[in-house]
Design a protein around this motif. Structure first.
Motif, PDB file in Angstrom:
ATOM      1  N   GLY A 120      -2.478 -10.184 -13.664  1.00 25.27           N
ATOM      2  CA  GLY A 120      -1.557  -9.725 -14.477  1.00 25.27           C
ATOM      3  C   GLY A 120      -0.692  -8.408 -14.353  1.00 25.27           C
ATOM      4  O   GLY A 120       0.292  -8.414 -14.531  1.00 25.27           O
ATOM      5  N   LEU A 121      -1.819  -7.557 -13.559  1.00 24.53           N
ATOM      6  CA  LEU A 121      -0.971  -6.312 -13.182  1.00 24.53           C
ATOM      7  C   LEU A 121      -0.096  -6.434 -11.921  1.00 24.53           C
ATOM      8  O   LEU A 121       0.799  -5.859 -12.019  1.00 24.53           O
ATOM      9  CB  LEU A 121      -2.009  -5.263 -12.974  1.00 24.53           C
ATOM     10  CG  LEU A 121      -3.044  -5.002 -14.079  1.00 24.53           C
ATOM     11  CD1 LEU A 121      -4.299  -3.990 -13.780  1.00 24.53           C
ATOM     12  CD2 LEU A 121      -2.417  -3.960 -15.403  1.00 24.53           C
ATOM     13  N   ALA A 122      -0.574  -7.257 -10.894  1.00 23.64           N
ATOM     14  CA  ALA A 122       0.146  -7.533  -9.961  1.00 23.64           C
ATOM     15  C   ALA A 122       1.695  -8.428 -10.325  1.00 23.64           C
ATOM     16  O   ALA A 122       2.748  -7.788  -9.624  1.00 23.64           O
ATOM     17  CB  ALA A 122      -0.794  -8.475  -8.884  1.00 23.64           C
ATOM     18  N   ALA A 123       1.366  -9.251 -11.046  1.00 20.60           N
ATOM     19  CA  ALA A 123       2.873  -9.976 -11.617  1.00 20.60           C
ATOM     20  C   ALA A 123       3.621  -8.925 -12.119  1.00 20.60           C
ATOM     21  O   ALA A 123       4.963  -8.978 -11.999  1.00 20.60           O
ATOM     22  CB  ALA A 123       2.132 -11.122 -12.353  1.00 20.60           C
ATOM     23  N   GLY A 124       2.988  -7.888 -13.132  1.00 17.26           N
ATOM     24  CA  GLY A 124       3.969  -6.905 -13.651  1.00 17.26           C
ATOM     25  C   GLY A 124       4.671  -5.935 -12.557  1.00 17.26           C
ATOM     26  O   GLY A 124       5.966  -5.589 -12.768  1.00 17.26           O
ATOM     27  N   LEU A 125       3.809  -5.519 -11.550  1.00 15.98           N
ATOM     28  CA  LEU A 125       4.619  -4.889 -10.644  1.00 15.98           C
ATOM     29  C   LEU A 125       5.376  -5.483  -9.834  1.00 15.98           C
ATOM     30  O   LEU A 125       6.462  -5.038  -9.510  1.00 15.98           O
ATOM     31  CB  LEU A 125       3.329  -4.143  -9.679  1.00 15.98           C
ATOM     32  CG  LEU A 125       3.652  -3.498  -8.539  1.00 15.98           C
ATOM     33  CD1 LEU A 125       4.404  -2.219  -8.908  1.00 15.98           C
ATOM     34  CD2 LEU A 125       2.504  -2.893  -7.683  1.00 15.98           C
ATOM     35  N   ALA A 126       5.219  -6.657  -9.626  1.00 15.81           N
ATOM     36  CA  ALA A 126       6.179  -7.513  -8.529  1.00 15.81           C
ATOM     37  C   ALA A 126       7.405  -7.870  -9.360  1.00 15.81           C
ATOM     38  O   ALA A 126       8.522  -7.855  -8.789  1.00 15.81           O
ATOM     39  CB  ALA A 126       5.516  -8.742  -8.089  1.00 15.81           C
ATOM     40  N   ALA A 127       7.279  -8.269 -10.690  1.00 17.93           N
ATOM     41  CA  ALA A 127       8.616  -8.319 -11.399  1.00 17.93           C
ATOM     42  C   ALA A 127       9.291  -6.972 -11.544  1.00 17.93           C
ATOM     43  O   ALA A 127      10.553  -7.019 -11.447  1.00 17.93           O
ATOM     44  CB  ALA A 127       7.861  -8.788 -12.900  1.00 17.93           C
ATOM     45  N   HIS A 128       8.540  -5.746 -11.691  1.00 17.09           N
ATOM     46  CA  HIS A 128       9.450  -4.574 -11.527  1.00 17.09           C
ATOM     47  C   HIS A 128      10.205  -4.274 -10.333  1.00 17.09           C
ATOM     48  O   HIS A 128      11.028  -3.932 -10.563  1.00 17.09           O
ATOM     49  CB  HIS A 128       8.447  -3.373 -12.104  1.00 17.09           C
ATOM     50  CG  HIS A 128       8.829  -1.982 -11.781  1.00 17.09           C
ATOM     51  ND1 HIS A 128       9.800  -1.355 -13.112  1.00 17.09           N
ATOM     52  CD2 HIS A 128       8.894  -1.079 -10.925  1.00 17.09           C
ATOM     53  CE1 HIS A 128      10.225  -0.165 -12.397  1.00 17.09           C
ATOM     54  NE2 HIS A 128       9.720  -0.082 -11.268  1.00 17.09           N
ATOM     55  N   LEU A 129       9.417  -4.597  -9.326  1.00 15.93           N
ATOM     56  CA  LEU A 129      10.015  -4.581  -8.049  1.00 15.93           C
ATOM     57  C   LEU A 129      11.442  -5.463  -7.734  1.00 15.93           C
ATOM     58  O   LEU A 129      12.310  -4.974  -7.303  1.00 15.93           O
ATOM     59  CB  LEU A 129       9.087  -4.918  -6.805  1.00 15.93           C
ATOM     60  CG  LEU A 129       7.934  -3.844  -6.697  1.00 15.93           C
ATOM     61  CD1 LEU A 129       7.069  -4.173  -5.771  1.00 15.93           C
ATOM     62  CD2 LEU A 129       8.690  -2.303  -6.632  1.00 15.93           C
ATOM     63  N   CYS A 130      11.159  -6.764  -8.299  1.00 17.62           N
ATOM     64  CA  CYS A 130      12.447  -7.508  -8.357  1.00 17.62           C
ATOM     65  C   CYS A 130      13.350  -7.176  -8.886  1.00 17.62           C
ATOM     66  O   CYS A 130      14.552  -7.149  -8.806  1.00 17.62           O
ATOM     67  CB  CYS A 130      11.978  -8.977  -8.870  1.00 17.62           C
ATOM     68  SG  CYS A 130      10.932  -9.993  -7.882  1.00 17.62           S
ATOM     69  N   ALA A 131      13.119  -6.725 -10.319  1.00 22.52           N
ATOM     70  CA  ALA A 131      14.457  -6.038 -11.034  1.00 22.52           C
ATOM     71  C   ALA A 131      14.973  -4.924 -10.511  1.00 22.52           C
ATOM     72  O   ALA A 131      16.265  -4.602 -10.592  1.00 22.52           O
ATOM     73  CB  ALA A 131      13.794  -5.665 -12.452  1.00 22.52           C
ATOM     74  N   ALA A 132      14.061  -3.945  -9.741  1.00 21.43           N
ATOM     75  CA  ALA A 132      14.919  -3.025  -9.047  1.00 21.43           C
ATOM     76  C   ALA A 132      15.450  -3.404  -7.701  1.00 21.43           C
ATOM     77  O   ALA A 132      15.858  -2.461  -6.721  1.00 21.43           O
ATOM     78  CB  ALA A 132      13.593  -1.846  -8.597  1.00 21.43           C
ATOM     79  N   GLY A 133      15.631  -4.753  -7.358  1.00 23.54           N
ATOM     80  CA  GLY A 133      16.221  -5.015  -6.118  1.00 23.54           C
ATOM     81  C   GLY A 133      15.182  -5.104  -4.996  1.00 23.54           C
ATOM     82  O   GLY A 133      15.670  -5.099  -3.761  1.00 23.54           O
ATOM     83  N   ARG A 134      14.006  -4.829  -5.096  1.00 23.74           N
ATOM     84  CA  ARG A 134      13.097  -4.856  -3.963  1.00 23.74           C
ATOM     85  C   ARG A 134      11.853  -5.843  -3.996  1.00 23.74           C
ATOM     86  O   ARG A 134      10.812  -5.559  -4.154  1.00 23.74           O
ATOM     87  CB  ARG A 134      12.369  -3.602  -3.926  1.00 23.74           C
ATOM     88  CG  ARG A 134      13.541  -1.946  -3.759  1.00 23.74           C
ATOM     89  CD  ARG A 134      12.921  -0.819  -3.297  1.00 23.74           C
ATOM     90  NE  ARG A 134      11.919  -0.541  -4.581  1.00 23.74           N
ATOM     91  CZ  ARG A 134      12.057   0.175  -5.708  1.00 23.74           C
ATOM     92  NH1 ARG A 134      13.385   0.319  -5.793  1.00 23.74           N
ATOM     93  NH2 ARG A 134      11.380   0.512  -6.536  1.00 23.74           N
TER      94      ARG A 134
END
Length: 273
Positions: free
Chosen positions: A155-169
């Motif tokens: 759940g933590l990994a998915a949250g971090l990955a989604a944050h990076l996607c939203a930031a364009g990375r």
């Protein structure tokens, strides 16, 4: 009349016990969710020449970090571990990453291993994950990035990955091993007598984050997992743009990483990046 009074008294007593149990779950749920094992400050996490350990400072705590560092890595595998033990249990069997020429970063949550402090909220937990990633992100500009988690860490990994996607990375790969669609839904399955919506302070909505992942996603799940049934991975896979689900025949929850098919899938996935 006496019987009616006795029955009413029993109902009141039962209600009081139930309310007390719910109150206990509210205040003590960290004890149920997290099973840290402290590690002596002088006890090395790993003894390999290409690994090092240090601390990342966060508000109110120091987080213990282990880092496998290659000379000229292709990328980094950022891993968030499960709800028990410490890095000495999780920072092992690293040859697959050496073979793929990937660095590995793992850290212990507050109270785990050599990390100080206590976990107090989901917001704090996610902020710690972000802080450790932010510490390493500049080192891997232009390199491959894999964000991974197992069990609680998914759940933590998915949250971090989604944050990076939203930031364009967007990560080059998000890898989730034995994930849950949300801790709230899982808790409702395991404890149907508990009003989870009102009690659980760590809902960890993996599904909400999963739908925002734009890059490739690999899900790995044991078909005999009784703690987090495989239907959670099936639900997640349906919500994602590019998801591959590896069903591990014969694997449960705690032993899934020991199956050769999982190692083969990991090596193959890293090799394709």
């Amino acid at each position: 009349m006496v019987y009616a009074i006795f029955s009413a008294s029993l109902l009141v007593a039962a209600g009081a016990l139930y309310a007390a149990a719910i109150g206990w779950l509210w205040w003590r749920q960290e004890k149920m969710l997290f099973e840290p094992e402290p590690l002596d400050i002088d006890d090395p996490i790993a003894g390999d020449a290409d690994t090092r350990e240090f601390f990342v400072e966060v508000p109110g705590a120091r987080l213990s970090v282990a880092h496998l560092k290659r000379e000229n890595p292709r990328g980094v595998f950022f891993f968030l571990h499960g709800n028990s033990g410490n890095l000495k249990k999780w920072f092992v069997e690293l040859d697959a990453f050496r073979q793929a020429n990937f660095d590995v970063v793992m850290f212990d949550y507050r109270g785990f291993g050599k990390s100080s402090g206590c976990i107090e909220s989901e917001m704090q937990l996610r902020a710690d994950v972000q802080a450790v990633w932010d510490h390493f992100a500049p080192m891997y500009e232009g390199k491959r990035v894999v964000i991974s988690g197992q069990s609680l860490g998914t759940g933590l990994a998915a949250g971090l990955a989604a944050h990076l996607c939203a930031a364009g990375r967007a990560p080059d790969l998000t890898l989730l091993v034995s994930p849950y669609s949300s801790m709230r839904l899982l808790a409702a399955e395991l404890y149907p007598w508990v009003p989870v919506e009102k009690v659980l302070r760590y809902p960890l909505h993996t599904l909400e984050h999963a739908a925002k992942l734009m890059g490739p996603v690999m899900l790995i799940h044991g078909e005999k997992d009784e703690l987090i049934p495989i239907h959670h991975s099936e639900t997640l896979a349906k919500s994602m743009h590019k998801a591959e689900l590896l069903r591990v025949t014969g694997a449960g929850h705690s032993d899934v990483h020991q199956f050769p098919s999982v190692r083969q899938a990991l090596v193959s996935a890293l090799g394709r990046l």
